[in-house]
Design an enzyme around this catalytic site. Structure first.
Site: not given
Ligand code: SER
Length: 313
Positions: A139, A50, A143, A11-12, A8, A34, A169, A36
């Site tokens: 999600y 992937d 987790k 990503g951010q 990843g 990634d 974040i 991409r």
């Molecule tokens: N920043 C994440 C979200 O909003 C939380 O882990 O999905």
């Protein structure tokens, strides 16, 4: 940490973690992976793979003799609700592949969990490390299941896996994609570009947040800690600062007085309401000396400064 794989990586978090790790161990010792292709400035080796494809992942790990994996590839909370099946597949199969391929190989893993493991009946204030976890997003479910999987692999197969429950974040380099806390980043872009923002959660919504430098440092520090210090092998509560959307607006207004924020809550409000407002992260502070650096004023100052540079405004 000699040969590091970051999944990843586009990503951010991945894009900034690769820079910080590069400064630590040398960019030539980092492989980014990634779905991409690589994004500029192309500083590290990149594999377009992937994470759900176990054999392809195995080949990457073997080709570069990987000893450390920062496994960041994941779908976030809001986008996850658009496609729960894909979220389960990417988040769970991806993590299980990483754990399986690390068994008996002395590969150390960092994997981020999230405040999304908490849910409607979890305590909202100073949420403890061990409490009710009843996530109501796919999600959050992945987790929480992932945390238990990590704990299981650490106990049963002695996989050295370490994890933190990230809050929202905030960063300026790479935009987040599909999270419920994304408003706390979008607001800065719109404040600078248009001086007006329509926030998708209400002004009174309070969530735990963290500046990217703190988030990246936490990942590196937990990985550098001695194994005995890591007493929790599911995932550590981690916190920096909590504020409402209104408090964030007020802080931005100190710098851009004409900025206006409107509130138009959508489906993400329900997700935000199910998450903690503040987090008790004393276990991380006691076990491996976690300390955050950036508060709301510090985050706002640096975000406005850096985004003005980036957007040339
Ligand atoms: N920043 C994440 C979200 O909003 C939380 O882990 O999905």
């Amino acid at each position: 940490m000699k040969n590091i794989l970051i999944t990843g990586v586009n990503g951010q978090i991945g894009s900034e973690l690769s820079e910080k790790l590069g400064a630590l161990v040398g960019l030539e010792n980092i492989v980014g992976m990634d779905l991409r292709p690589a994004t500029p400035p192309y500083q590290i080796t990149h594999e377009t793979v992937d994470v759900t494809k176990k054999e392809a992942l195995r080949q990457v790990i073997e080709k570069y003799n990987i000893d450390t994996i920062f496994h960041l590839a994941s779908l976030l909370s809001a986008r996850g609700e658009m496609n729960p099946d894909q979220t389960w597949e990417v988040n769970m199969t991806g993590l299980k592949n990483v754990l399986d391929l690390s068994r008996g190989k002395n590969i150390k893993i960092f994997w981020p969990s999230s405040i999304a493991v908490f849910g409607p009946t979890s305590p909202k204030e100073n949420t403890p490390q061990n409490t009710v976890v009843d996530p109501n997003t796919m999600y959050g479910i992945t987790k929480r299941a992932g945390e238990l999987l990590c704990q299981y692999y650490a106990g049963k197969f002695h996989v050295d896996v370490r994890s933190v429950r990230y809050p929202g974040i905030i960063s300026y380099k790479t935009e987040p994609g599909g999270g419920t806390t994304d408003y706390a980043v979008e607001i800065f872009y719109e404040a600078i570009r248009n001086k007006i923002y329509t926030c998708f959660v209400g002004g009174e919504t309070c969530l735990p947040m963290m500046y990217m430098d703190d988030a990246v440092r936490s990942a590196i520090e937990i990985m550098q800690a001695d194994p005995e210090q890591i007493k929790i092998r599911s995932s550590y509560n981690l916190a920096a600062v909590s504020f409402t959307a209104e408090e964030l607006t007020a802080e931005i207004k100190k710098n851009i007085p004409e900025f206006k924020c409107n509130y138009a809550p959508d489906f993400r409000q329900k997700i935000a309401d199910s998450w903690p407002k503040t987090i008790d992260d004393s276990c991380a502070r006691d076990d491996w000396n976690w300390q955050h650096e950036f508060d709301l004023a510090g985050i706002t100052k640096i975000m406005l400064e850096k985004l003005r540079e980036k957007l040339k405004l």
